[in-house]
Enzyme design. Structure first.
Site, PDB file in Angstrom:
ATOM      1  CD  GLU A  27      -1.029   1.327   4.587  1.00 31.74           C
ATOM      2  OE1 GLU A  27      -0.608   2.174   3.750  1.00 31.74           O
ATOM      3  OE2 GLU A  27      -2.219   0.973   4.662  1.00 31.74           O
ATOM      4  CG  HIS A  86      -1.661  -1.070   1.644  1.00 33.19           C
ATOM      5  ND1 HIS A  86      -3.028  -1.019   1.523  1.00 33.19           N
ATOM      6  CD2 HIS A  86      -1.374  -2.294   2.137  1.00 33.19           C
ATOM      7  CE1 HIS A  86      -3.549  -2.177   1.933  1.00 33.19           C
ATOM      8  NE2 HIS A  86      -2.574  -2.971   2.313  1.00 33.19           N
ATOM      9  CE1 TYR A  87      -2.242   6.346  -1.816  1.00 33.32           C
ATOM     10  CE2 TYR A  87      -0.996   6.011  -3.831  1.00 33.32           C
ATOM     11  CZ  TYR A  87      -2.130   6.467  -3.176  1.00 33.32           C
ATOM     12  OH  TYR A  87      -3.139   7.056  -3.895  1.00 33.32           O
ATOM     13  CB  THR A  88       0.722   6.125   4.345  1.00 29.75           C
ATOM     14  OG1 THR A  88       1.595   7.045   3.668  1.00 29.75           O
ATOM     15  CG2 THR A  88       1.542   5.046   5.034  1.00 29.75           C
TER      16      THR A  88
HETATM   17 ZN   LIG Z   1      -4.074   0.630   0.698  1.00 31.40          ZN
END
Ligand SMILES: [Zn+2]
Length: 228
Positions: free
Chosen positions: A89, A24-26
């Protein structure tokens, strides 16, 4: 590795060990606010790890436990992606707050972390996927600036290797079968199929994220479905 325990986890359901790793990215202003949210009991979200832009790695949830990062998701028949995965993340403001390149130090830290996970659970390269892959209608992370090609060169995620037969024409309707083989949920209508295609492009045809089937995407779909 910096321990920063989050109260947001429960037990994995229906499996003992992870078979997927979701990146993910945050999508928040900075790493500190993201970590604060992922550790806030009221927010009811978490991930196993957070990787800062300077390469520091925080562990929030034990790998044996189920972190709450994927939400309503699907991959290769799995609907409870949280139970079957490790969530990472990666700090980046994201499309909402100024999406930018992921620094080299951060990518190296992601690579090292993923290599450790891959070895611990004997995972194949295909186990490493993005949040947008498992929720194409809702999510865009980690996005088209994320260096999947570099990771794939180290066995983290896959990258296309083309053969002559990949140039055969492909219709929009026929692309659904290939996307499904790879793992995507193509939904119940054309919007769902366009969204799955867009998620695929965000990973593999990053300069052309349109949701439309062009010849480069068709060729890439054939190549990736062959190794899926
Ligand atoms: Zn995400």
């Amino acid at each position: 590795m910096i321990k920063q325990p989050s109260p947001n986890f429960d037990d994995r359901k229906g499996c003992d060990a992870p078979s997927l790793v979701v990146l993910h990215y945050t999508g928040m202003k900075d790493g500190a606010s993201a970590i604060a949210r992922l550790c806030d009991a009221a927010a009811k979200v978490s991930s196993h790890y957070v990787v800062e832009e300077d390469g520091r790695v925080f562990q929030l949830v034990d790998e044996a436990k189920r972190a709450w990062h994927a939400g309503k998701s699907f991959w290769r028949g799995i609907v409870d992606v949280n139970s079957h995965s490790i969530g990472i993340e990666i700090v980046n403001p994201g499309h909402e707050f100024g999406y930018r390149a992921f620094p080299e130090k951060q990518m190296q830290a992601v690579l090292t972390l993923c290599e450790g996970i891959k070895a611990r659970y004997a995972l194949p390269a295909t186990a490493f996927i993005g949040h947008s892959d498992v929720a194409p209608l809702r999510k865009e992370d980690p996005g088209e600036l994320f260096n999947w090609k570099m990771l794939a060169a180290h066995g983290i995620g896959v990258w296309p290797e083309f053969k002559a037969q990949d140039d055969e024409p492909l219709t929009f309707v026929a692309s659904e079968k290939l996307l499904t083989t790879i793992g995507y949920d193509c939904g119940i209508d054309e919007d769902g199929l366009h969204a799955a295609l867009r998620a695929f492009q965000r990973r593999f045809v990053q300069h052309k994220v349109t949701g439309q089937l062009d010849s480069e995407s068709a060729k890439t779909l054939r190549a990736i479905s062959r190794i899926s």
